[in-house]
Design an enzyme around this catalytic site. Structure first.
Site, PDB file in Angstrom:
ATOM      1  CG  ASP A 127     -21.877 -47.727  -8.817  1.00  0.00           C
ATOM      2  OD1 ASP A 127     -21.611 -48.816  -8.286  1.00  0.00           O
ATOM      3  OD2 ASP A 127     -21.439 -46.650  -8.402  1.00  0.00           O
ATOM      4  CG  HIS A 275     -16.426 -48.567  -7.924  1.00  0.00           C
ATOM      5  ND1 HIS A 275     -17.170 -48.082  -8.985  1.00  0.00           N
ATOM      6  CD2 HIS A 275     -17.323 -48.951  -6.992  1.00  0.00           C
ATOM      7  CE1 HIS A 275     -18.451 -48.157  -8.691  1.00  0.00           C
ATOM      8  NE2 HIS A 275     -18.579 -48.704  -7.485  1.00  0.00           N
ATOM      9  NE  ARG A 290     -24.682 -46.221  -5.109  1.00  0.00           N
ATOM     10  CZ  ARG A 290     -24.536 -47.323  -5.823  1.00  0.00           C
ATOM     11  NH1 ARG A 290     -23.746 -48.297  -5.384  1.00  0.00           N
ATOM     12  NH2 ARG A 290     -25.161 -47.484  -6.974  1.00  0.00           N
TER      13      ARG A 290
HETATM   14 FE   LIG Z   1     -20.369 -49.672  -6.757  1.00  0.00          FE
END
Ligand SMILES: [Fe+2]
Length: 303
Positions: A127, A275, A290
């Site tokens: 991320d 991921h 999230r």
């Molecule tokens: Fe992600």
């Protein structure tokens, strides 16, 4: 430096603790490893209350050992409950491109449905690696699942690094890569009402091999979503090396595939995993919340 024999391209099991050894380390939580390499299911924690310090310590150790925590038995958390739990691991991160929830700007609503143009995170990535200080970890609860499909795949970047030959490790030693979010983020949230005209998206230089600040272990830290090129190489060389790494680092034996049930939670360490969110369920709907924990500047420690 001698070449590794071919069989050493497999997982380096000598470096991994046995599951039995790891089980002994947790007094306050129940842990069930999902694979020998990555991912653990956690029970006996109530995330609707302020989690006791000893459980936070055990969860922190479990995250360091297994890299992704899965919670199956939680109710739907309120934004306040999820934010409170995530804050126990550090300050929260604000996404540079995604629309913000008016009441809780730290909350990133994950919602894909029949009218969506794109699915968030559909390519392998860690991320927001385009940030100078990318997030330490991400906590996602999926409230509504598409029924079948919509799994998330995680891969262990320690295992990917360990499985490289010594020659390849030497080649990558100290190399820096450019992570750029223009391609990933431009127009990405237009179907959620975001006009990004005139917006400059973040870009950052990070080591190709990252030393984890907690474990001290080395992990591969390039990804096909954000990494643009390796500095100090020709474009052709950089493209070839990255192409190899992108294939290598997501080999099935480094992965766990998580099938979401309503209210399942995953909490992953972005510093040593990648991921991919599978979008195989269109036009069905998937919805969740999230929350992302801030991290520090990636570094590489030479021997
Ligand atoms: Fe992600």
């Amino acid at each position: 430096m001698s070449e590794r024999p071919l069989h050493e391209g497999k997982l380096d099991r000598a470096q991994a603790l046995s599951n039995a050894q790891r089980e002994e380390m947790y007094a306050t939580i129940s842990t069930t490893p999902v694979t020998p390499v990555i991912g653990v299911e956690i029970e006996d924690v109530d995330l609707t209350v302020d989690v006791p310090d000893d459980q936070i310590e055990d969860l922190t150790r479990a995250l360091a050992n297994y890299n992704v925590l899965f919670f199956r038995d939680q109710p739907e958390l309120t934004p306040e409950q999820q934010i409170r739990f995530a804050r126990r691991f550090g300050e929260l991160h604000l996404h540079p491109a995604a629309p913000k929830d008016a009441e809780h700007p730290e909350l990133f609503v994950i919602h894909t449905h029949g009218e969506s143009f794109v699915n968030n995170g559909a390519d392998w990535h860690t991320d927001v690696s385009c940030d100078e200080e990318p997030p330490l970890g991400t906590m996602l609860q999926i409230h509504r699942t598409p029924g079948s499909g919509g799994d998330t795949l995680f891969a262990n970047m320690y295992a990917a690094y360990d499985a490289l030959s010594e020659r390849m490790k030497s080649l990558l030693d100290g190399k820096i890569a450019v992570h750029d979010s223009e391609r990933a983020y431009r127009g990405r949230y237009s179907d959620k009402g975001v006009d990004d005209t005139g917006v400059t998206f973040p870009t950052a230089d990070h080591p190709v091999i990252r030393t984890h600040p907690v474990s001290g272990r080395r992990a591969l830290y390039v990804n096909e979503t954000f990494t643009k090129r390796i500095r100090g190489m020709t474009e052709e060389e950089s493209d070839a090396i990255l192409e190899f790494l992108y294939r290598h680092m997501v080999r099935p034996e480094f992965q766990v595939r998580f099938h979401w049930k309503p209210n399942s939670i995953a909490f992953w360490d972005n510093r040593c995993t990648q991921h991919l969110a599978m979008w195989d369920y269109w036009p069905n709907e998937r919805y969740g919340h999230r929350v992302t924990v801030k991290g520090d500047k990636p570094f590489y420690r030479a021997n």
